[in-house]
Design an enzyme around this catalytic site. Sequence first.
Site, PDB file in Angstrom:
ATOM      1  CB  SER A 109      56.430   4.848 100.623  1.00 60.07           C
ATOM      2  OG  SER A 109      57.347   4.749 101.692  1.00 60.07           O
ATOM      3  CB  SER A 111      56.372   1.376 105.266  1.00 64.79           C
ATOM      4  OG  SER A 111      57.166   2.389 105.824  1.00 64.79           O
ATOM      5  CE  LYS A 166      60.714   0.947 107.598  1.00 65.34           C
ATOM      6  NZ  LYS A 166      59.629   0.726 106.603  1.00 65.34           N
ATOM      7  CB  SER A 270      56.679  -2.083 106.763  1.00 66.37           C
ATOM      8  OG  SER A 270      57.835  -1.533 107.351  1.00 66.37           O
TER       9      SER A 270
END
Length: 305
Positions: A109, A111, A166, A270
């Site tokens: 994805s 983010s 992240k 996100s």
Amino acid sequence: MDIQTVLSNFALILFVLMVVTGTIWCLDVFVLSKQRRRAADLALREYDERNEKLRREGIKPDSGNGRAAIEQAHLRQPTWVEYSGSFFPVIALVFILRSFLWEPFKIPSSSMVPTLLVGDFILVNKYAYGIRLPIINKKVIEVGAPQRGDVMVFKYPKDLSQDYIKRVIGVPGDKITYENKRLTVNGKPVAYTPMDDYLDDQHPMYHKQFMENLTGVPHRILNTEDRRSFDLGAVDFVGHREACDYSYDKFTCIVPPGNYFMMGDNRDNSADSRYWGFVPDKNIVGKAIVVWMNLSNPKRIGSIQ
């Protein structure tokens, strides 16, 4: 953003396969091979005695390769033992590399766009933040600690079966403020340099792009103009909710000991520490270091900034 491996429990499957094939290999080396050797020796003695008897009776004994064939037949490993012995070292090597050195992941994805794109295959350094026991992920040897700006893979606090990725924004003790889509770390505003707008190929639209200098670690981020800094109604902390102070368009968090504050580079697309809270040290998987393949875009190969 969750990272999907080929199988979510691949490490456990590898471990079970390694134990099973390793047990069979040890059993064969220390028990079964000796039994086959004894059986072969007995068959060869009987063969020799039979030939000797034939000679005494004036009958010409077998002079072909019967002895070798008998020995080979008795020493041959069963198929299940042969395959286990062949696969065990390969499985053990993959398990060790994956558990203690490097592990591959695929980005599903957006983010972390523009740093990481959908379809990127990345390699994660498993020992950068300490040596951990596989399966249970317990740290046994201290090596290093996550630093602001690192791109880190970790177990999602709300569902430990999922791996997320992240960027580290805050380390233990940091005071993080996010207001009007700008960060302040320990009272010092983070520097932002405007860049050309970014065209998202997955969802054809332009995003505002900036070079964010997070305490000496420059990297690109995206903002979507028609979205707020965060959605207060979506905040659902796993723990340490008291460490954060939220208002309509601003929040401030003080990162608790042994925890980290994480955000995606695609800031308005996100789900990260703004919504579900901090990442404890025990959830850390490793540091993302390189994109090693992207089937639709070979130019993506390179280190992760």
